[in-house]
Design a protein around this motif. Structure first.
Motif, short mmCIF file in Angstrom:
data_model
loop_
_atom_site.label_atom_id
_atom_site.label_comp_id
_atom_site.label_asym_id
_atom_site.label_seq_id
_atom_site.Cartn_x
_atom_site.Cartn_y
_atom_site.Cartn_z
N ASP A 18 20.24 15.10 -23.61
CA ASP A 18 20.07 15.11 -22.15
C ASP A 18 20.41 13.72 -21.61
O ASP A 18 19.56 12.85 -21.47
CB ASP A 18 18.64 15.49 -21.80
CG ASP A 18 18.46 15.80 -20.31
OD1 ASP A 18 19.26 15.29 -19.50
OD2 ASP A 18 17.51 16.53 -19.96
N ILE A 19 21.68 13.53 -21.31
CA ILE A 19 22.16 12.22 -20.90
C ILE A 19 21.49 11.73 -19.64
O ILE A 19 21.02 10.58 -19.56
CB ILE A 19 23.69 12.25 -20.72
CG1 ILE A 19 24.38 12.50 -22.08
CG2 ILE A 19 24.21 10.95 -20.11
CD1 ILE A 19 25.87 12.74 -21.99
N GLU A 20 21.40 12.57 -18.64
CA GLU A 20 20.82 12.14 -17.36
C GLU A 20 19.36 11.74 -17.51
O GLU A 20 18.93 10.73 -16.95
CB GLU A 20 20.97 13.25 -16.32
CG GLU A 20 22.41 13.47 -15.88
CD GLU A 20 22.51 14.41 -14.69
OE1 GLU A 20 21.45 14.79 -14.13
OE2 GLU A 20 23.64 14.74 -14.31
N ALA A 21 18.58 12.51 -18.27
CA ALA A 21 17.17 12.19 -18.46
C ALA A 21 17.01 10.87 -19.20
O ALA A 21 16.14 10.05 -18.86
CB ALA A 21 16.47 13.32 -19.22
N LEU A 23 19.18 8.32 -19.35
CA LEU A 23 19.60 7.19 -18.52
C LEU A 23 18.56 6.88 -17.45
O LEU A 23 18.30 5.71 -17.13
CB LEU A 23 20.96 7.46 -17.88
CG LEU A 23 22.13 7.63 -18.85
CD1 LEU A 23 23.44 7.78 -18.08
CD2 LEU A 23 22.23 6.48 -19.84
N LEU A 24 17.93 7.92 -16.91
CA LEU A 24 16.88 7.72 -15.92
C LEU A 24 15.69 6.99 -16.53
O LEU A 24 15.14 6.04 -15.95
CB LEU A 24 16.43 9.06 -15.35
CG LEU A 24 15.37 9.02 -14.25
CD1 LEU A 24 15.91 8.29 -13.02
CD2 LEU A 24 14.93 10.44 -13.87
N SER A 25 15.28 7.41 -17.73
CA SER A 25 14.17 6.77 -18.42
C SER A 25 14.47 5.32 -18.75
O SER A 25 13.64 4.42 -18.56
CB SER A 25 13.85 7.54 -19.70
OG SER A 25 12.87 6.88 -20.47
N LEU A 26 15.69 5.07 -19.24
CA LEU A 26 16.06 3.71 -19.63
C LEU A 26 16.24 2.79 -18.42
O LEU A 26 16.01 1.59 -18.51
CB LEU A 26 17.32 3.74 -20.48
CG LEU A 26 17.10 4.21 -21.92
CD1 LEU A 26 18.42 4.51 -22.60
CD2 LEU A 26 16.32 3.17 -22.71
N THR A 27 16.64 3.36 -17.30
CA THR A 27 16.74 2.56 -16.07
C THR A 27 15.38 1.96 -15.73
O THR A 27 15.27 0.77 -15.40
CB THR A 27 17.25 3.41 -14.89
OG1 THR A 27 18.57 3.88 -15.18
CG2 THR A 27 17.28 2.60 -13.60
N GLU A 44 20.83 3.26 -31.30
CA GLU A 44 22.06 4.03 -31.54
C GLU A 44 22.01 5.34 -30.75
O GLU A 44 20.96 6.00 -30.68
CB GLU A 44 22.18 4.32 -33.03
CG GLU A 44 23.35 5.20 -33.43
CD GLU A 44 23.31 5.57 -34.91
OE1 GLU A 44 24.37 5.90 -35.46
OE2 GLU A 44 22.21 5.54 -35.51
N LEU A 45 23.14 5.75 -30.18
CA LEU A 45 23.28 7.00 -29.44
C LEU A 45 22.08 7.24 -28.52
O LEU A 45 21.45 8.29 -28.51
CB LEU A 45 23.45 8.18 -30.42
CG LEU A 45 24.71 8.12 -31.30
CD1 LEU A 45 24.79 9.34 -32.22
CD2 LEU A 45 25.99 8.05 -30.45
N LYS A 64 29.33 8.82 -17.73
CA LYS A 64 28.07 8.33 -17.17
C LYS A 64 27.48 7.18 -17.99
O LYS A 64 26.95 6.22 -17.43
CB LYS A 64 27.06 9.46 -17.10
CG LYS A 64 27.42 10.57 -16.14
CD LYS A 64 26.38 11.69 -16.18
CE LYS A 64 26.76 12.83 -15.24
NZ LYS A 64 25.78 13.95 -15.32
N GLY A 65 27.57 7.29 -19.31
CA GLY A 65 26.96 6.28 -20.16
C GLY A 65 27.58 4.91 -19.99
O GLY A 65 26.87 3.90 -19.83
N ILE A 66 28.90 4.86 -20.02
CA ILE A 66 29.61 3.59 -19.85
C ILE A 66 29.36 3.03 -18.45
O ILE A 66 29.08 1.84 -18.28
CB ILE A 66 31.12 3.77 -20.08
CG1 ILE A 66 31.41 4.23 -21.50
CG2 ILE A 66 31.85 2.47 -19.76
CD1 ILE A 66 31.26 3.18 -22.55
#
Length: 259
Positions: A18-21, A23-27, A44-45, A64-66
């Motif tokens: 779940d990329i969006e979740a 990235l939101l958490s890591l933000t 990693e990943l 999105k990740g980059i």
């Protein structure tokens, strides 16, 4: 002149594929890091977990990740390091990204693919190490399984900092702890290891053990097992100079070429 690098290790769980979740958490987690941090390291990943379903979640270099890494490096004015599942020209890579505060990036493709889990059947292996200079330190970032291969990690280029981003399961945690320390001692450099926590969809348990060792193999960070957290310390060029001046072991290292 002594130079210092303030670093933050982000030991975190993630949401499977779940990329969006993620990235939101890591933000939110990056907002909790110190304002003056120079280097932030993620596992990693970090946006997907260690999945082999590359067709479902792989991103392009414009994905999105980059984009997120560039934006966060600029916002924090920090170097940001972590690996992503990348698709390029029809080929999948476990690609470590180094995002600089000016939004530029450099990349390293994981060389040693984890055949035990079939990673070599999905991803293409990298062929070249990445070594770069940042704020007075020469840095070489690597990925997880690379840790088991001392020749690939060998300090042949006056490296000051080795970094390993990982999804390293608890079942082999003794190897993780031991090898991180060994890489620091044999290479007379700082070694940073950032591992995830939690349980993934393959029911693998991760307990973190994110760590920093100095050039003597002394521990600077011991993260709390199985818990998310942000861990800070300083790296100092004066420490490296003092150790290497007293113990000139690198002068006796073997010459070799990797093919």
């Amino acid at each position: 002149m002594d130079q210092q690098l303030k670093i933050s290790l982000i030991q975190t769980d993630n949401s499977w594929e779940d990329i969006e979740a993620n990235l939101l958490s890591l933000t939110q987690k990056l907002k909790e890091t110190a304002k003056d941090v120079d280097l932030i390291v993620l596992p990693e990943l970090f946006s997907t977990g260690f999945t082999m379903e590359a067709d479902d979640v792989a991103e392009s270099m414009d994905g999105k990740g980059i984009s997120w890494m560039k934006a966060m490096a600029e916002e924090k004015q920090s170097l940001l390091i972590g690996s992503l599942l990348i698709s390029e020209a029809g080929v999948f890579y476990n690609r470590l990204i180094v995002a600089f505060p000016d939004r530029s990036i450099r990349c390293y493709d994981k060389r040693h693919l984890f055949s035990f889990a079939g990673e070599d059947k999905v991803f293409k292996a990298g062929t070249e190490r990445l070594v770069f200079e940042y704020k007075g330190f020469k840095i070489c970032p690597l990925v997880c399984y690379d840790l088991r291969f001392p020749v690939w990690s060998r300090n042949t280029e006056e490296i000051d900092v080795l970094i390993y981003v990982a999804n390293w399961p608890d079942a082999r945690m003794q190897a993780w702890d031991t090898l991180l320390k060994a890489r620091a001692i044999e290479n007379l450099c700082y070694v940073l290891g950032v591992n995830r926590v939690g349980v993934d969809s393959n029911n693998l348990v991760y307990t973190g053990h994110s760590s920093v060792f100095d050039a003597m193999g002394d521990s600077l960070i011991n993260s709390e097992p199985s818990k998310e957290g942000i861990y800070d310390t300083f790296l100092k060029t004066s420490h490296l100079a003092a150790v290497r001046d007293k113990f000139s072991f690198l002068n006796d290292r073997d010459d070799f070429q990797i093919t």
